[in-house]
Scaffold this active site. Structure first.
Site, short mmCIF file in Angstrom:
data_model
loop_
_atom_site.label_atom_id
_atom_site.label_comp_id
_atom_site.label_asym_id
_atom_site.label_seq_id
_atom_site.Cartn_x
_atom_site.Cartn_y
_atom_site.Cartn_z
CG ASP A 39 -6.49 6.47 -62.55
OD1 ASP A 39 -5.42 6.32 -61.94
OD2 ASP A 39 -6.90 6.20 -63.64
NE ARG A 47 6.68 5.47 -63.99
CZ ARG A 47 5.37 5.97 -64.03
NH1 ARG A 47 5.29 7.27 -64.53
NH2 ARG A 47 4.41 5.38 -63.50
CB CYS A 77 -22.68 -31.47 -80.67
SG CYS A 77 -23.16 -30.28 -79.54
CE LYS A 95 4.67 13.17 -74.98
NZ LYS A 95 5.51 12.28 -75.32
CE LYS A 121 -0.81 7.14 -70.19
NZ LYS A 121 -0.30 5.92 -69.77
CG LEU A 124 2.21 11.62 -69.03
CD1 LEU A 124 1.70 10.81 -70.19
CD2 LEU A 124 2.64 13.32 -69.29
S1 IVH Z 1 5.77 11.09 -71.87
C1 IVH Z 1 6.78 13.96 -68.70
N1 IVH Z 1 4.33 9.92 -74.16
O1 IVH Z 1 2.74 7.14 -69.67
C2 IVH Z 1 5.97 12.84 -69.46
N2 IVH Z 1 4.63 9.20 -71.85
O2 IVH Z 1 1.93 8.54 -67.13
C3 IVH Z 1 6.97 11.61 -69.60
N3 IVH Z 1 3.43 6.65 -71.75
O3 IVH Z 1 4.83 5.85 -67.61
C4 IVH Z 1 5.85 10.68 -70.37
N4 IVH Z 1 2.90 6.48 -73.96
O4 IVH Z 1 5.62 5.17 -69.69
C5 IVH Z 1 4.73 9.86 -72.71
N5 IVH Z 1 3.71 8.99 -75.95
C6 IVH Z 1 3.91 8.89 -74.64
C7 IVH Z 1 3.61 7.92 -73.71
C8 IVH Z 1 3.77 7.62 -72.62
C9 IVH Z 1 2.87 5.95 -73.02
C10 IVH Z 1 3.36 6.26 -70.32
C11 IVH Z 1 4.83 6.36 -69.88
C12 IVH Z 1 4.57 6.71 -68.44
C13 IVH Z 1 3.19 7.06 -68.33
C14 IVH Z 1 3.01 8.45 -67.81
#
Ligand code: IVH
Length: 694
Positions: free
Chosen positions: A40, A139, A440, A298, A118, A86
């Site tokens: 990152d 993806r 032991c 979000k 996440k 994200l």
């Molecule tokens: S939304 C436009 N919600 O994070 C945004 N992503 O860096 C679309 N991920 O590869 C993603 N949990 O697989 C979203 N609750 C969640 C998530 C999530 C895991 C992962 C997703 C994506 C990555 C984005």
């Protein structure tokens, strides 16, 4: 900034090369070679340079795309809407900055956010045409993914067809469902147990196991690996009934279409509530059945999302707040050898203290000799340490390009470092073991600690310091001796006040009331963990029946293979183990035995006595009327295979079988995230369950 232009150009190119290499290692090879956080950092540096020097941006820069190119082995699928990434925040300050930007752009003083865990899995896109699952893809690079439709179809929680004429109204003619494929922690443990049984390599973590399973060319293998799915959004769609106002409504809608949607989601207003949610989820992460690596925020209002728009590869309306990095680099100062409960000698890395997974780590396991060779670990190396959740930290890899010339190789000792007995490594085993047995002290201490541990006999206050003293003073030799301890023997120990001695005695007394499963687990039989102990207790019902079972009978218990069956038989054939068990019973250790259940199982036809894990012991609730089967018939079929049918839906319900016009039980099932079966699904489950038996 005073960088020289040619230096900047060189650095940008260098960063792109490094990032692409890591992308390849991560996405294509499934073998990351640097910690996520370091990746990152490189990525951010490149992003910043490109922001400052926009003329250097090229379309092939890794900042312009997501992930890596799809594997050639699968055919490709172009996503109708790109699968974006994200933006990340690593501390609360960055979340605050995000919220501020959102408020400024929208010109409002407070914002409603949908907040979700996440998931630490793999993003997939499912396309439904006229309600039928047509394609499913990974993806890939965000624009083009791999066609893994057949593999995704093996995931039980993914609907193959959307319900027609359901509560959600008309089925959309086209719908892209986005979500995460992952492996539940329990299934991961089970898989690794099987790998061990078969002498195969274990998987590093659930994410890797899920990635491996999803990208199998043979869907049969995917099916055996048991994957799970959570929907977290939609892409393109055509159809009138898809909610257009709020993200949380979209998730409710997906739940009504029978997609699994995570229960731990909320809708909150403002920064303080977002951070509060993040802290709660962080505290809860150990108890969740799946791995997560942060929180996703979000903006809930979809019109506001549109207004906020996108930067190159990520939306401006969403943010991933990552938990503290689970991996870090540090120096391996030395390798100690620890002796475990079963005599296994485990090499343990002594590390320069490093902050990882939210705590400072100074030791990490290296598992065994072969793992040290496989990873080519040398004393003095820079190593990547991983601490995920509450799991024991481990050394996952070496940074070989940083290896100093002064490194030293590790040699496994040929004698036990604690009792001096010979240490041997049996053929076909990865572990070197001390042959001292209960002679032991290290093994004795570990056996007693395990016996007293929270998930075994749960004796509060009996920690490693106390056990160490008790064993060293010869006050106890075996777990059975615990129940013979007098308060004076305890109080005589250094640093032990009368009051705490009394507390320990009380705790020992209290532990006498236990369950058969806990007791079996507490015995510390090799290869018998908590799950196996529970399986054994359920199958045999009484301890004597278990003790009397030979290898063949043990082998009939579902999920128990020959290696485990042999360890159990070996354990009960040792007379000193039986003696200890007798002493424990004589001291008043007791549990409720389940004669009735066990009798029923023992009397049924051999081979079917166990029932399969799929129906046996599972709780079902029926609602609505099925097209072909009557309610009584369903009940009979389920009970014949050891299932239980109850009247109301609760957290303990495993499956809800729903027919036409289901009642409120159906809504309750959706709310609790319980698996819902229609008649076809039920028949399939029964069939598979039957197949397992024969
Ligand atoms: S939304 C436009 N919600 O994070 C945004 N992503 O860096 C679309 N991920 O590869 C993603 N949990 O697989 C979203 N609750 C969640 C998530 C999530 C895991 C992962 C997703 C994506 C990555 C984005």
């Amino acid at each position: 900034m005073s960088e020289r232009p040619d230096q900047v150009v060189r650095r940008v190119q260098e960063l792109r090369d490094i990032i692409e290499l890591h992308n390849y290692n991560y996405y294509v090879q499934d073998t990351p070679t640097i910690p996520d956080a370091e990746f990152d950092k490189l990525f951010r540096e490149l992003e910043e340079l490109e922001q400052r020097y926009p003329h250097l941006v090229t379309p092939d820069s890794p900042t312009r795309r997501v992930g890596a190119p799809p594997l050639k082995a699968f055919s490709q699928i172009v996503h109708r809407t790109p699968m974006l990434s994200l933006g990340n925040a690593f501390d609360e300050g960055e979340v605050e900055a995000f919220d501020r930007r959102v408020r400024q752009t929208l010109g409002i003083s407070s914002v409603e956010y949908a907040v979700e865990p996440k998931f630490d899995g793999l993003a997939v896109s499912l396309c439904y045409e006229d309600g039928i699952l047509r394609t499913g893809a990974t993806r890939g690079d965000g624009y083009v993914g791999e066609d893994v439709t057949l593999n995704l179809r093996t995931i039980r929680s993914i609907p193959l067809a959307l319900r027609v004429g359901n509560r959600a109204g008309q089925t959309p003619s086209f719908l892209e469902v986005r979500g995460e494929v992952l492996m539940l922690k329990a299934d991961f443990e089970k898989l690794n147990r099987q790998q061990r049984e078969r002498n195969l390599k274990e998987f590093i973590n659930p994410r890797n196991a899920a990635a491996g399973a999803l990208r199998q060319l043979d869907p049969g293998i995917t099916a055996m690996r048991k994957l799970a799915f959570f929907a977290y959004g939609i892409g393109a769609y055509e159809g009138a009934n898809v909610p257009r106002d709020k993200h949380d409504q979209v998730l409710d809608y997906l739940a009504s279409l029978r997609f699994p949607v995570v229960l731990e989601r909320r809708t909150v207003v403002g920064l303080a509530a977002m951070l509060q949610y993040n802290r709660e989820i962080w505290a809860k992460r150990g108890q969740l059945p799946y791995d997560i690596d942060g929180t996703v925020y979000k903006v809930n209002d979809l019109a506001q999302q549109v207004k906020l728009g996108f930067v190159s590869r990520a939306p401006r309306f969403a943010l991933a707040h990552k938990f503290p990095a689970q991996e870090a680099v540090t120096e391996l100062l030395g390798i100690d050898v620890q002796v475990g409960r079963t005599g296994a000698l485990t090499p343990v890395a002594r590390l320069r203290p490093v902050f990882v997974g939210g705590v400072t780590v100074t030791n990490a396991t290296l598992h065994n000799e072969d793992e040290i060779r496989r990873k080519d670990v040398m004393i003095g190396d820079s190593v990547i340490v991983r601490r995920a959740g509450d799991v024991i930290p481990e050394v996952v890899a070496v940074q070989k390009d940083k290896r100093p010339s002064s490194v030293k190789a590790f040699v496994m000792p040929d004698h036990c470092p604690v009792c001096g007995s010979k240490a041997v490594r049996l053929q076909g085993e990865a572990m070197t073991r001390c042959t001292g047995g209960l002679y032991c002290p290290a093994q004795r201490k570990q056996a007693i600690l395990h016996f007293a541990s929270r998930r075994a006999m749960n004796i509060h206050g009996l920690g490693d310091k106390l056990v160490e003293q008790l064993v060293d003073n010869a006050a106890i030799r075996t777990p059975a001796d615990l129940y013979k301890l007098g308060i004076s023997a305890l109080a005589a120990l250094a640093r032990m006040a009368d009051k705490s001695a009394g507390n320990v005695i009380d705790a020992i007394e209290k532990s006498k009331d236990t369950t058969l499963a806990r007791f079996i687990y507490a015995l510390g039989i090799r290869n018998v963990g908590e799950t196996t102990a529970r399986d054994l207790a359920a199958y045999f019902g009484t301890l004597d029946r278990l003790i009397g079972a030979d290898v063949e009978i043990l082998g009939r218990v579902p999920d128990i293979g020959p290696v485990v069956a042999q360890s159990i038989a070996d354990f009960f054939s040792e007379s000193h183990n039986l003696e200890i068990i007798e002493q424990l019973r004589a001291s008043g250790v007791r549990w409720k035995e389940n004669e009735g259940e066990a009798m029923r199982q023992a009397q049924s036809v051999p081979g079917t006595s166990a029932g399969s894990g799929k129906v046996r012991g599972k709780t079902f609730v029926l609602t609505g009327s099925l097209p072909n089967l009557a309610r009584d018939e369903v009940k009979e079929k389920l009970e014949a295979q050891g299932g239980k049918v109850t009247g109301s839906v609760s957290k303990k319900t495993d499956f809800v079988v729903a027919g036409a016009d289901p009642g409120s039980k159906f809504d309750k099932a959706i709310e609790l995230g319980i698996i819902i079966l229609d008649e076809a699904g039920l028949l399939q489950l029964l069939q598979e369950s039957q197949a397992d038996l024969s």
